[in-house]
Motif scaffolding. Structure first.
Motif, PDB file in Angstrom:
ATOM      1  N   VAL A  19       0.819  -1.082   0.123  1.00 34.34           N
ATOM      2  CA  VAL A  19       0.063   0.082   0.168  1.00 34.34           C
ATOM      3  C   VAL A  19       0.939   1.274   0.023  1.00 34.34           C
ATOM      4  O   VAL A  19       0.550   2.247  -0.719  1.00 34.34           O
ATOM      5  N   ILE A  20       2.026   1.288   0.885  1.00 31.14           N
ATOM      6  CA  ILE A  20       2.743   2.466   0.779  1.00 31.14           C
ATOM      7  C   ILE A  20       3.194   2.524  -0.617  1.00 31.14           C
ATOM      8  O   ILE A  20       3.593   3.718  -1.081  1.00 31.14           O
ATOM      9  N   PHE A  21       3.930   1.409  -1.173  1.00 31.37           N
ATOM     10  CA  PHE A  21       4.514   1.544  -2.568  1.00 31.37           C
ATOM     11  C   PHE A  21       3.580   2.155  -3.666  1.00 31.37           C
ATOM     12  O   PHE A  21       3.848   3.013  -4.246  1.00 31.37           O
ATOM     13  N   ILE A  22       2.464   1.581  -3.620  1.00 34.12           N
ATOM     14  CA  ILE A  22       1.197   2.235  -4.407  1.00 34.12           C
ATOM     15  C   ILE A  22       1.017   3.449  -4.341  1.00 34.12           C
ATOM     16  O   ILE A  22       0.980   4.294  -5.163  1.00 34.12           O
ATOM     17  N   LEU A  23       0.761   4.042  -3.024  1.00 33.45           N
ATOM     18  CA  LEU A  23       0.630   5.449  -2.596  1.00 33.45           C
ATOM     19  C   LEU A  23       1.446   6.350  -3.114  1.00 33.45           C
ATOM     20  O   LEU A  23       1.627   7.492  -3.603  1.00 33.45           O
ATOM     21  N   GLU A  40       7.679  14.314 -14.285  1.00 33.79           N
ATOM     22  CA  GLU A  40       9.074  13.414 -13.459  1.00 33.79           C
ATOM     23  C   GLU A  40       9.152  14.218 -12.262  1.00 33.79           C
ATOM     24  O   GLU A  40       9.515  13.509 -11.162  1.00 33.79           O
ATOM     25  N   ALA A  41       9.014  15.629 -12.141  1.00 41.06           N
ATOM     26  CA  ALA A  41       9.155  16.032 -10.794  1.00 41.06           C
ATOM     27  C   ALA A  41       8.256  15.776  -9.688  1.00 41.06           C
ATOM     28  O   ALA A  41       8.258  15.664  -8.641  1.00 41.06           O
ATOM     29  N   VAL A  42       7.040  15.558 -10.100  1.00 39.42           N
ATOM     30  CA  VAL A  42       5.728  14.933  -9.548  1.00 39.42           C
ATOM     31  C   VAL A  42       6.106  13.581  -9.181  1.00 39.42           C
ATOM     32  O   VAL A  42       5.668  13.504  -7.829  1.00 39.42           O
ATOM     33  N   THR A  43       6.649  12.760  -9.986  1.00 37.42           N
ATOM     34  CA  THR A  43       7.086  11.348  -9.469  1.00 37.42           C
ATOM     35  C   THR A  43       8.361  11.462  -8.252  1.00 37.42           C
ATOM     36  O   THR A  43       7.984  10.813  -7.426  1.00 37.42           O
ATOM     37  N   VAL A  44       9.173  12.258  -8.453  1.00 36.97           N
ATOM     38  CA  VAL A  44      10.060  12.454  -7.417  1.00 36.97           C
ATOM     39  C   VAL A  44       9.636  12.952  -6.053  1.00 36.97           C
ATOM     40  O   VAL A  44       9.977  12.678  -5.038  1.00 36.97           O
ATOM     41  N   ALA A  45       8.782  13.939  -6.089  1.00 39.47           N
ATOM     42  CA  ALA A  45       7.756  14.528  -5.310  1.00 39.47           C
ATOM     43  C   ALA A  45       7.155  13.430  -4.391  1.00 39.47           C
ATOM     44  O   ALA A  45       7.301  13.322  -3.222  1.00 39.47           O
ATOM     45  N   GLY A  46       6.483  12.312  -5.128  1.00 38.20           N
ATOM     46  CA  GLY A  46       5.867  11.410  -4.434  1.00 38.20           C
ATOM     47  C   GLY A  46       6.629  10.353  -3.793  1.00 38.20           C
ATOM     48  O   GLY A  46       6.281   9.731  -2.567  1.00 38.20           O
ATOM     49  N   TRP A  47       7.860  10.152  -4.498  1.00 39.05           N
ATOM     50  CA  TRP A  47       8.725   9.300  -3.638  1.00 39.05           C
ATOM     51  C   TRP A  47       9.386   9.848  -2.528  1.00 39.05           C
ATOM     52  O   TRP A  47       9.983   9.262  -1.667  1.00 39.05           O
TER      53      TRP A  47
END
Length: 71
Positions: A19-23, A40-47
């Motif tokens: 669940v943490i990985f999916i979120l 890509e910046a949104v992806t980095v912010a999510g991680w």
């Protein structure tokens, strides 16, 4: 009985990690699906929201849906 409890604990741990990985992936997936110019910046912010103690994940979700307009 102890084996059953251990098995349940391992299943719950694996489910929690999934669940943490999916979120963490969700803002980046939404941004890529909407062809966001800063996907890509949104992806980095999510991680990074997994690592930083600040509430970055909600901001990444809003950013994923926000598409800037050209002036």
């Amino acid at each position: 009985m102890k084996i059953c409890a251990l098995l349940i604990l391992l299943v719950l741990l694996a489910t929690g990690l999934a669940v943490i990985f999916i979120l963490a992936r969700l803002p980046g997936q939404i941004a890529h699906a909407h062809a966001h110019p800063q996907a890509e910046a949104v992806t980095v912010a999510g991680w990074c929201s997994l690592l930083l103690p600040i509430p970055l994940w909600p901001l990444a979700m809003v950013w994923a849906y926000y598409k800037p307009t050209a002036r």
